[in-house]
Scaffold this active site. Structure first.
Site, PDB file in Angstrom:
ATOM      1  N   LYS A  72      22.800  36.029  55.775  1.00  0.00           N
ATOM      2  CA  LYS A  72      24.071  36.611  56.210  1.00  0.00           C
ATOM      3  C   LYS A  72      24.635  37.458  55.075  1.00  0.00           C
ATOM      4  O   LYS A  72      25.079  36.930  54.062  1.00  0.00           O
ATOM      5  CB  LYS A  72      25.099  35.533  56.586  1.00  0.00           C
ATOM      6  CG  LYS A  72      26.290  36.181  57.306  1.00  0.00           C
ATOM      7  CD  LYS A  72      27.569  35.411  57.222  1.00  0.00           C
ATOM      8  CE  LYS A  72      28.387  35.699  56.018  1.00  0.00           C
ATOM      9  NZ  LYS A  72      28.894  37.083  55.883  1.00  0.00           N
ATOM     10  N   GLU A  81      25.642  29.877  43.515  1.00  0.00           N
ATOM     11  CA  GLU A  81      25.835  30.816  42.393  1.00  0.00           C
ATOM     12  C   GLU A  81      27.249  31.349  42.547  1.00  0.00           C
ATOM     13  O   GLU A  81      27.537  32.097  43.472  1.00  0.00           O
ATOM     14  CB  GLU A  81      24.833  31.972  42.473  1.00  0.00           C
ATOM     15  CG  GLU A  81      23.374  31.574  42.426  1.00  0.00           C
ATOM     16  CD  GLU A  81      22.924  31.156  41.037  1.00  0.00           C
ATOM     17  OE1 GLU A  81      23.709  31.267  40.077  1.00  0.00           O
ATOM     18  OE2 GLU A  81      21.774  30.693  40.913  1.00  0.00           O
ATOM     19  N   CYS A 114      29.414  38.938  38.718  1.00  0.00           N
ATOM     20  CA  CYS A 114      29.765  37.547  38.389  1.00  0.00           C
ATOM     21  C   CYS A 114      29.635  37.290  36.905  1.00  0.00           C
ATOM     22  O   CYS A 114      30.353  36.474  36.351  1.00  0.00           O
ATOM     23  CB  CYS A 114      28.855  36.607  39.174  1.00  0.00           C
ATOM     24  SG  CYS A 114      27.111  36.942  38.919  1.00  0.00           S
ATOM     25  N   GLU A 152      39.082  34.679  37.721  1.00  0.00           N
ATOM     26  CA  GLU A 152      38.133  35.787  37.862  1.00  0.00           C
ATOM     27  C   GLU A 152      38.821  36.944  38.590  1.00  0.00           C
ATOM     28  O   GLU A 152      39.365  36.770  39.683  1.00  0.00           O
ATOM     29  CB  GLU A 152      36.926  35.314  38.677  1.00  0.00           C
ATOM     30  CG  GLU A 152      35.847  36.360  38.766  1.00  0.00           C
ATOM     31  CD  GLU A 152      34.660  35.892  39.607  1.00  0.00           C
ATOM     32  OE1 GLU A 152      34.882  35.337  40.695  1.00  0.00           O
ATOM     33  OE2 GLU A 152      33.508  36.085  39.164  1.00  0.00           O
TER      34      GLU A 152
HETATM   35  P1  NAD Z   1      33.015  35.261  49.004  1.00  0.00           P
HETATM   36  O1  NAD Z   1      32.937  33.860  48.524  1.00  0.00           O
HETATM   37  O2  NAD Z   1      34.280  35.729  49.597  1.00  0.00           O
HETATM   38  O3  NAD Z   1      31.889  35.543  50.092  1.00  0.00           O
HETATM   39  C1  NAD Z   1      30.519  35.337  49.818  1.00  0.00           C
HETATM   40  C2  NAD Z   1      29.774  35.198  51.134  1.00  0.00           C
HETATM   41  O4  NAD Z   1      30.197  33.987  51.762  1.00  0.00           O
HETATM   42  C3  NAD Z   1      30.062  36.315  52.135  1.00  0.00           C
HETATM   43  O5  NAD Z   1      28.887  36.616  52.850  1.00  0.00           O
HETATM   44  C4  NAD Z   1      31.094  35.676  53.054  1.00  0.00           C
HETATM   45  O6  NAD Z   1      31.140  36.252  54.330  1.00  0.00           O
HETATM   46  C5  NAD Z   1      30.589  34.251  53.108  1.00  0.00           C
HETATM   47  N1  NAD Z   1      31.577  33.246  53.515  1.00  0.00           N
HETATM   48  C6  NAD Z   1      32.924  33.314  53.400  1.00  0.00           C
HETATM   49  N2  NAD Z   1      33.482  32.204  53.910  1.00  0.00           N
HETATM   50  C7  NAD Z   1      32.472  31.408  54.340  1.00  0.00           C
HETATM   51  C8  NAD Z   1      32.404  30.130  54.968  1.00  0.00           C
HETATM   52  N3  NAD Z   1      33.510  29.439  55.245  1.00  0.00           N
HETATM   53  N4  NAD Z   1      31.202  29.612  55.262  1.00  0.00           N
HETATM   54  C9  NAD Z   1      30.069  30.287  54.968  1.00  0.00           C
HETATM   55  N5  NAD Z   1      30.063  31.520  54.400  1.00  0.00           N
HETATM   56  C10 NAD Z   1      31.259  32.064  54.083  1.00  0.00           C
HETATM   57  O7  NAD Z   1      32.580  36.162  47.758  1.00  0.00           O
HETATM   58  P2  NAD Z   1      32.583  37.738  47.684  1.00  0.00           P
HETATM   59  O8  NAD Z   1      34.003  38.184  47.553  1.00  0.00           O
HETATM   60  O9  NAD Z   1      31.723  38.331  48.739  1.00  0.00           O
HETATM   61  O10 NAD Z   1      31.812  37.960  46.304  1.00  0.00           O
HETATM   62  C11 NAD Z   1      32.453  37.868  45.086  1.00  0.00           C
HETATM   63  C12 NAD Z   1      32.249  36.515  44.442  1.00  0.00           C
HETATM   64  O11 NAD Z   1      30.856  36.229  44.326  1.00  0.00           O
HETATM   65  C13 NAD Z   1      32.775  36.464  43.037  1.00  0.00           C
HETATM   66  O12 NAD Z   1      33.475  35.266  42.816  1.00  0.00           O
HETATM   67  C14 NAD Z   1      31.537  36.491  42.178  1.00  0.00           C
HETATM   68  O13 NAD Z   1      31.687  35.920  40.908  1.00  0.00           O
HETATM   69  C15 NAD Z   1      30.572  35.754  43.018  1.00  0.00           C
HETATM   70  N6  NAD Z   1      29.187  36.100  42.627  1.00  0.00           N
HETATM   71  C16 NAD Z   1      28.443  35.175  41.943  1.00  0.00           C
HETATM   72  C17 NAD Z   1      27.152  35.497  41.529  1.00  0.00           C
HETATM   73  C18 NAD Z   1      26.300  34.489  40.782  1.00  0.00           C
HETATM   74  O14 NAD Z   1      25.084  34.664  40.762  1.00  0.00           O
HETATM   75  N7  NAD Z   1      26.861  33.465  40.161  1.00  0.00           N
HETATM   76  C19 NAD Z   1      26.614  36.745  41.821  1.00  0.00           C
HETATM   77  C20 NAD Z   1      27.395  37.657  42.531  1.00  0.00           C
HETATM   78  C21 NAD Z   1      28.692  37.317  42.928  1.00  0.00           C
END
Ligand code: NAD
Length: 497
Positions: A181, A256, A290, A391
């Site tokens: 997804k 992650e 991230c 963050e």
């Molecule tokens: P997010 O947590 O808002 O969304 C991530 C994914 O989860 C999206 O596909 C979203 O649609 C889905 N999602 C949201 N609610 C959900 C639920 N209740 N159940 C299942 N899936 C759900 O994050 P974002 O804004 O898309 O990305 C930014 C974040 O990602 C930042 O905090 C960043 O640090 C983190 N990130 C971490 C890494 C790593 O490897 N540690 C890498 C890239 C980004």
């Protein structure tokens, strides 16, 4: 004048269990963040799509045509996908720059990394060793690594294609089916990659790509009884909620999550090298990374000189459209995300922070319709300030002077996160001592954001659970089965009455 290629819309279809179809959910509007232009709409998937994708995944992963393959035979499919990614690399990179605003240089790198990840896991399959466990009785023992079945992969918007490959390649390598997804704002490159997977001869039903809302499609994947593992990259709050849902099923999850990574410049650092590394660490990808080095600790004896150079060099960075080869800082992914970044800068102001540069939307009229934000450097805050603890996920650096190592280590570790750290020094002993003491899953010394698929990646504390990449990356998508083979020809004496 920037030459922007023609945008070629993708068909509005999800890839469900090996078939393309338009989903019945509401349409998401996909916007080019560099110009505000609507690129196309993509229908969101529904619970029915998830159900069909899982059913197809269960069937395909159990089919002897896949399940019966030996490891080196699965490798061939991964090579084929890598070749197709390479063939269409420029198209994928262009699509990703349109959808995320990232510079073309960067998206080319992400596409190359995606192909490399498929090849790496093909090579791991070709070269994997297995061992008997040590004999402790009249039997032989060994461990078999078996596929889990259907893996749910939930990705964020910041680096699709590379993060998709980081999940799909090892999950397939381990013999599973995968349902990906993508994030709601950035589904295009993942759907384009699904078309390449469809074109490869991978058995149908092994990969599905379902765009849509996290609260609908993501939740449906996580809660589905047919999904045996979820690998998630995204924010810490979302990851925590997902872990709760996984606990209900006692399902393994890899998480992650976010970071607020310290970058440390010691008093003996090569300042020019450190400044360039700090800038790359926080301002590349417009800070939407991230692992962004978003908290800068500089020794007080070189603080003024370092900050002066950093501000001067930052103000010279070209902010603009990712298709312009001179651009270093593209737009943020979405105007809603820019609002969030801008509100953190306002918070820093209200917390007493000094804005050394940036802190505003650029005034260039050519950028007025995009979601740009100037690279921003703030100081004058305590490490306990919210701006130093939360963050921001944008081009915002907070700088803090330090005097001694004890105080530095205490403040650098005073964070709920533990994803990454950077250390700039000419003294390798000090570097290694600090690397041991900083709480982070990844430490860079005299480099930053260097990445290799052969090196495991993961966070500690609230930055995550589990690791991706590396040879062990496949193990995260496998179950362990221990087998005992009795060697005695005699009946078990216990049964003698
Ligand atoms: P997010 O947590 O808002 O969304 C991530 C994914 O989860 C999206 O596909 C979203 O649609 C889905 N999602 C949201 N609610 C959900 C639920 N209740 N159940 C299942 N899936 C759900 O994050 P974002 O804004 O898309 O990305 C930014 C974040 O990602 C930042 O905090 C960043 O640090 C983190 N990130 C971490 C890494 C790593 O490897 N540690 C890498 C890239 C980004």
């Amino acid at each position: 004048m920037t030459t922007v290629p023609e945008f070629a819309p993708l068909p509005d279809e999800a890839y469900v269990g090996g078939a393309w179809r338009q989903s019945a959910g509401p349409a998401s509007t996909i916007v080019d963040p560099a110009t505000g232009r609507v690129l196309q709409t993509v229908s969101q998937s529904t619970q029915a799509d998830v159900d069909d994708a899982v059913a197809a995944g269960v069937k395909a992963s159990a089919d002897p045509a896949w399940r019966g393959l030996l490891a080196h035979q699965r490798a061939r499919y991964l090579h084929r996908i890598a070749d197709l990614i390479d063939r269409d690399a420029e198209r994928l990179a262009t699509l990703q720059t349109f959808n995320t605003g990232k510079t073309l240089t960067e998206t080319r790198g992400l596409v190359a990394s995606a192909a490399g990840t498929f090849r790496y896991y093909a090579a791991v399959l070709e070269t994997a060793d297995e061992a008997m466990t040590t004999v402790r009785g009249d039997y032989r023992t060994w461990v078999q690594h078996e596929p889990i079945g259907v893996v749910g992969a939930i990705a964020p918007w910041n680096s699709p294609v590379a993060s998709d490959a980081q999940k799909i390649a090892p999950a397939l390598a381990a013999g599973n089916a995968v349902i990906l997804k993508p994030a709601e704002w950035t589904p295009l490159v993942s759907l384009a990659m699904a078309r390449l997977i469809d074109e490869s001869d991978l058995p149908s039903g092994l990969v599905s790509v379902l765009p849509g809302r996290g609260s609908v499609v993501g939740e449906a994947i996580v809660r589905h009884p047919g999904v045996g593992k979820v690998t998630f990259t995204g924010g810490t709050a979302t990851g925590r909620g997902l872990a709760h849902a996984a606990a209900e099923k006692l399902m393994p999850v890899s998480l992650e999550l976010g970071g607020k990574s310290p970058t440390i410049v010691l008093d003996d650092a090569d300042i020019e090298q450190a400044v360039a590394g700090v800038m790359y660490g926080i301002f590349s990808s417009s800070g939407q990374s991230c692992i962004a080095g978003s908290r800068l600790f500089v020794h007080s004896s070189i603080y003024d000189e370092t900050m002066a150079r950093l501000v001067e060099r930052t103000e010279a960075l070209r902010v603009g459209n990712g298709f312009d080869p001179a651009t270093r800082v593209g737009p943020l992914v979405h105007t809603r995300h820019r609002e969030s970044v801008a509100s953190y800068v306002e918070l820093a102001r209200s917390e007493g922070g000094r804005i050394l540069t940036g802190g505003a939307v650029p005034d260039d009229p050519a950028l007025a319709d995009g979601s740009y934000y100037l690279p921003t450097i703030i100081d004058g805050l305590e490490n306990s300030a919210r701006t130093c603890q939360e963050e921001i996920f944008g081009p915002v650096l907070v700088a803090l002077p330090f005097d001694d190592e004890e105080d530095l280590v205490r403040r650098a570790n005073d964070s709920v996160f533990g994803l990454a750290a950077g250390i700039w020094t000419r003294d390798y002993r000090r570097a290694l001592r600090l690397a041991d003491r900083i709480q982070a899953g990844n430490v860079w010394i005299n480099t930053y954001k260097a990445f290799s698929v052969s090196t495991p990646f993961g966070g500690i504390k609230q930055s995550g659970l589990g690791t991706e990449k590396g040879r062990e990356g496949i193990a995260a998508y496998s179950r362990v089965k221990s087998v005992y083979l009795g060697m005695s020809a005699e009946p078990n004496p216990w049964a003698d009455s």
